[in-house]
Scaffold this active site. Sequence first.
Site: not given
Length: 278
Positions: A53, A97, A120
């Site tokens: 990422k 995460q 997200d």
Amino acid sequence: MGAEIIDGKQLAEALRKEIKAEVEQLTQQGITPGLAVILVGNDPASRTYVKNKEKACRALGMKSVLIELPGDVPEQALLGHIATLNEDPDIHGILVQLPLPPHINAQKIVEAISPEKDVDGFHPVNIGRMMTGQDAFLPCTPHGILKMVKSKDIRIEGKHVVVIGRSNIVGKPCGQLFLNENATVTYCHSKTADLKSFTRQADILVSAVGKAKFIKAGAVVIDVGMNRDESGKLCGDVDFDEVKEKASYITPVPGGVGPMTITMLLSNTVKAAKRLRR
């Protein structure tokens, strides 16, 4: 005749060129889209995802911030980092995460992220907006799947979409996105009786079941699985060699859904930067 491959890597590259152009335009206006990623602990898979990422962000000219915390970090300390990022005008997207260590309530962490920075697409506000067909940050993997299907001009309206898997991250939102496109959606899972009969009925089959080479049939087949076969080779939920002879379209593993997930994350971050600019 064999199935046509839906190449997620190729599509992701094309979309990233478009995103890069948007980033350049925003940068000229004095705004550099910024993504902050919080990594808790030393899970190797999570670390790899985070590094990918970071690399993707920088390649497009975006700001990337990584906050690394020890695996035993108190929940309150993690919430404090999120609160700081929520108030940071240079950060447009926040991602924690997953998975998180067992002593941390993952849902509480997700809900602590500002819905306007939830790139997200996991915050209940964004899930609710998605469910009701409003503008929202869409969960990245399901959004990537929808983009892949649309990239081939595959008809969705009126078609039977079968989703195998009911996770909050992939299965549930994936079905909802297809429902929003006027498909008829069936959810299947580990408790579904006669699962094979549903796979045979599907016009579009999305598998996120997590079992190597489990799926043997399908028309348009989207494989979300990331597994290892008996020889340790990376493979999906779908028996690719068998199904590619029967299906009309199929995604490979690797090189299918995976590259699209990060791409949609980048897209959401740019969208957040545009929103917060107003």
